[in-house]
Design a protein around this motif. Structure first.
Motif, PDB file in Angstrom:
ATOM      1  N   UNK A   1       1.170  -1.136  -0.090  1.00 36.30           N
ATOM      2  CA  UNK A   1      -0.084  -0.139  -0.025  1.00 36.30           C
ATOM      3  C   UNK A   1       1.007   1.098   0.135  1.00 36.30           C
ATOM      4  N   UNK A   2       1.991   1.034   0.699  1.00 39.56           N
ATOM      5  CA  UNK A   2       2.866   2.478   0.474  1.00 39.56           C
ATOM      6  C   UNK A   2       3.344   2.408  -0.459  1.00 39.56           C
ATOM      7  N   UNK A   3       3.741   2.177  -1.538  1.00 35.53           N
ATOM      8  CA  UNK A   3       4.765   1.542  -2.778  1.00 35.53           C
ATOM      9  C   UNK A   3       3.304   1.945  -3.565  1.00 35.53           C
ATOM     10  N   UNK A   4       2.149   1.431  -3.237  1.00 37.92           N
ATOM     11  CA  UNK A   4       1.537   1.610  -4.711  1.00 37.92           C
ATOM     12  C   UNK A   4       0.608   2.474  -4.333  1.00 37.92           C
TER      13      UNK A   4
ATOM     14  N   UNK B   1      11.418   4.921   2.988  1.00 35.54           N
ATOM     15  CA  UNK B   1      11.786   4.133   3.180  1.00 35.54           C
ATOM     16  C   UNK B   1      12.164   3.977   2.023  1.00 35.54           C
ATOM     17  N   UNK B   2      13.660   2.790   0.931  1.00 38.60           N
ATOM     18  CA  UNK B   2      13.799   3.141  -0.521  1.00 38.60           C
ATOM     19  C   UNK B   2      13.256   1.479  -0.525  1.00 38.60           C
ATOM     20  N   UNK B   3      13.405   1.406  -1.207  1.00 43.63           N
ATOM     21  CA  UNK B   3      12.946   0.603  -2.393  1.00 43.63           C
ATOM     22  C   UNK B   3      13.397  -1.424  -1.287  1.00 43.63           C
ATOM     23  N   UNK B   4      15.115  -0.791  -1.600  1.00 45.03           N
ATOM     24  CA  UNK B   4      15.996  -1.588  -0.518  1.00 45.03           C
ATOM     25  C   UNK B   4      16.053  -1.875   0.625  1.00 45.03           C
ATOM     26  N   UNK B   5      15.651  -0.502   1.774  1.00 46.58           N
ATOM     27  CA  UNK B   5      15.792  -0.574   3.213  1.00 46.58           C
ATOM     28  C   UNK B   5      14.472  -1.399   3.837  1.00 46.58           C
ATOM     29  N   UNK B   6      12.874  -0.657   2.610  1.00 42.51           N
ATOM     30  CA  UNK B   6      12.089  -2.000   3.271  1.00 42.51           C
ATOM     31  C   UNK B   6      12.010  -3.249   2.687  1.00 42.51           C
ATOM     32  N   UNK B   7      12.685  -4.275   1.968  1.00 45.31           N
ATOM     33  CA  UNK B   7      13.145  -5.293   1.699  1.00 45.31           C
ATOM     34  C   UNK B   7      13.980  -5.511   3.096  1.00 45.31           C
ATOM     35  N   UNK B   8      15.066  -4.449   3.057  1.00 46.58           N
ATOM     36  CA  UNK B   8      16.060  -5.443   4.930  1.00 46.58           C
ATOM     37  C   UNK B   8      15.026  -5.211   5.608  1.00 46.58           C
ATOM     38  N   UNK B   9      13.906  -4.908   5.841  1.00 48.63           N
ATOM     39  CA  UNK B   9      13.068  -4.787   7.089  1.00 48.63           C
ATOM     40  C   UNK B   9      12.272  -5.657   6.781  1.00 48.63           C
TER      41      UNK B   9
ATOM     42  N   UNK C   1       4.597  -8.330  -3.489  1.00 45.30           N
ATOM     43  CA  UNK C   1       5.987  -7.349  -2.891  1.00 45.30           C
ATOM     44  C   UNK C   1       6.839  -7.602  -3.701  1.00 45.30           C
ATOM     45  N   UNK C   2       7.709  -8.260  -3.969  1.00 46.01           N
ATOM     46  CA  UNK C   2       8.775  -9.160  -4.532  1.00 46.01           C
ATOM     47  C   UNK C   2       8.856  -8.250  -6.111  1.00 46.01           C
ATOM     48  N   UNK C   3       7.646  -8.591  -6.355  1.00 48.67           N
ATOM     49  CA  UNK C   3       8.041  -7.464  -8.182  1.00 48.67           C
ATOM     50  C   UNK C   3       7.141  -5.940  -7.896  1.00 48.67           C
ATOM     51  N   UNK C   4       7.064  -5.993  -6.511  1.00 50.73           N
ATOM     52  CA  UNK C   4       6.967  -4.017  -6.266  1.00 50.73           C
ATOM     53  C   UNK C   4       8.366  -3.465  -6.096  1.00 50.73           C
ATOM     54  N   UNK C   5       9.213  -4.276  -5.335  1.00 48.75           N
ATOM     55  CA  UNK C   5      10.147  -3.848  -4.704  1.00 48.75           C
ATOM     56  C   UNK C   5      10.726  -3.583  -6.143  1.00 48.75           C
ATOM     57  N   UNK C   6      11.406  -4.544  -6.706  1.00 52.39           N
ATOM     58  CA  UNK C   6      12.258  -4.718  -7.826  1.00 52.39           C
ATOM     59  C   UNK C   6      11.933  -3.803  -8.793  1.00 52.39           C
ATOM     60  N   UNK C   7      10.461  -3.643  -9.293  1.00 53.80           N
ATOM     61  CA  UNK C   7      10.069  -2.352  -9.756  1.00 53.80           C
ATOM     62  C   UNK C   7      10.924  -1.349  -9.729  1.00 53.80           C
TER      63      UNK C   7
ATOM     64  N   UNK D   1      13.661   2.708 -10.636  1.00 52.86           N
ATOM     65  CA  UNK D   1      12.464   4.034  -9.615  1.00 52.86           C
ATOM     66  C   UNK D   1      13.638   5.024  -9.187  1.00 52.86           C
ATOM     67  N   UNK D   2      13.558   4.077  -8.320  1.00 49.85           N
ATOM     68  CA  UNK D   2      15.184   5.242  -7.207  1.00 49.85           C
ATOM     69  C   UNK D   2      13.280   5.982  -6.239  1.00 49.85           C
ATOM     70  N   UNK D   3      12.835   5.553  -5.867  1.00 51.36           N
ATOM     71  CA  UNK D   3      11.970   5.840  -4.953  1.00 51.36           C
ATOM     72  C   UNK D   3      12.254   5.868  -3.806  1.00 51.36           C
ATOM     73  N   UNK D   4      11.235   6.107  -3.328  1.00 49.78           N
ATOM     74  CA  UNK D   4      11.048   6.613  -1.314  1.00 49.78           C
ATOM     75  C   UNK D   4       9.774   6.213  -1.301  1.00 49.78           C
ATOM     76  N   UNK D   5       9.363   4.959  -0.505  1.00 46.82           N
ATOM     77  CA  UNK D   5       8.483   5.649   0.268  1.00 46.82           C
ATOM     78  C   UNK D   5       7.942   6.041   1.281  1.00 46.82           C
ATOM     79  N   UNK D   6       6.638   6.083   2.204  1.00 39.10           N
ATOM     80  CA  UNK D   6       6.338   6.355   3.482  1.00 39.10           C
ATOM     81  C   UNK D   6       5.971   5.582   3.913  1.00 39.10           C
ATOM     82  N   UNK D   7       6.731   5.246   5.354  1.00 35.90           N
ATOM     83  CA  UNK D   7       6.533   3.959   6.616  1.00 35.90           C
ATOM     84  C   UNK D   7       6.421   4.200   7.271  1.00 35.90           C
ATOM     85  N   UNK D   8       6.205   3.222   8.885  1.00 35.72           N
ATOM     86  CA  UNK D   8       5.733   3.937  10.347  1.00 35.72           C
ATOM     87  C   UNK D   8       6.850   5.120  10.925  1.00 35.72           C
TER      88      UNK D   8
END
Length: 270
Positions: A57-60, A127-135, A106-112, A116-123
């Motif tokens: 949801x945060x990514x979309x 987060x970047x996609x890499x940080x989201x995946x690490x979490x 989620x795997x597909x969304x993270x890679x996409x 795009x080097x996008x950052x997303x809101x979180x709690x």
């Protein structure tokens, strides 16, 4: 991280390993209690699915996620439990299917998103996609530990633990802040050893305050899956010592952690 592909691959593999633990469980085994109070194995998987959906949801849809996060802040003590309860009421086969489908999405969304080097809101911070995946990997490993403990399974540590160590170190100041404590001004040196002997290091070599010990123990500590008294971690310096009492790698309010194991005459408590 210049190429986030490894953490995406590691998240997928960590999830697959947990999937193997639960895929053949009976309905009664899905209901088995885990070390987390009130949470069964079904609750653990439901929570992972719930958080995967929140990440998607945060990514979309940033506006929809912010509304979702505001709802969470109105009842922080129950919001996560309510989500886990809802999923745990599903038939285990349905829950397993939803978790698998959500992981793949989620795997597909993270890679996409990484392309795009996008950052997303979180709690917490965006987060970047890499940080989201690490979490997500950290949470999957931690809740997988609860499942393994409930089943009496001893998991073989993998190189994927380096991600949990990384996020645990990065979350040091958050652990102080969430308890209303001032964060230490100086960096710590963290030296933890992987089970196969490799040393993973963070922080300046000359730092006077440091934490050392097994990487697995550090991961159990920062995810609050074991009490410090039961782990072979050593702190040098008062702030580092305090950190080991309050460390947490996850967002949100401080957790209660685990009680120390009962001491026996043959193995006195520390």
């Amino acid at each position: 991280m210049s190429d986030p592909t490894p953490v995406f691959d590691d998240l997928r593999e960590e999830s697959r390993e947990l999937d193997l633990l639960v895929a053949e469980l009976t309905e009664q085994e899905w209901a088995r209690a885990t070390p987390a109070p009130r949470w069964s194995i079904a609750h653990q998987i439901a929570h992972l699915h719930w958080t995967d959906r929140a990440a998607l949801l945060a990514m979309s849809d940033e506006a929809a996620f912010r509304k979702f996060a505001e709802q969470a802040l109105t009842s922080p003590d129950s919001f996560v439990d309510d989500g886990a309860d809802e999923g745990a009421r599903l038939d285990p086969a349905e829950l397993l299917t939803r978790w698998r489908d959500g992981r793949q999405s989620l795997d597909r969304a993270l890679r996409e998103a990484a392309a795009r080097h996008t950052r997303f809101p979180w709690f917490g911070p965006p987060m970047s996609a890499a940080s989201m995946a690490t979490g997500r990997l950290m949470e999957t490993w931690a809740h997988g530990q609860d499942v393994a403990d409930a089943l009496g399974v001893v998991r073989t540590p993998t190189d994927r633990l380096r991600h949990v160590v990384h996020i645990g170190v990065r979350a040091r100041n958050f652990a102080f802040a969430v308890r209303g404590l001032p964060a230490p001004e100086e960096e710590f040196r963290v030296e933890v050893r992987a089970p196969w002997g490799e040393l993973w290091v963070h922080g300046p070599k000359e730092a006077p305050q440091r934490v050392t010990g097994p990487a697995v123990d550090f991961c159990l500590l920062v995810t609050q899956r074991a009490h410090r008294a039961d782990l072979a971690l050593t702190a040098e310096g008062p702030d580092a010592d305090r950190w080991l009492d309050i460390a947490q790698a996850f967002a949100g309010l401080p957790g209660p952690g685990r009680e120390p194991k009962a001491a026996t005459p043959e193995e006195p408590g520390r």
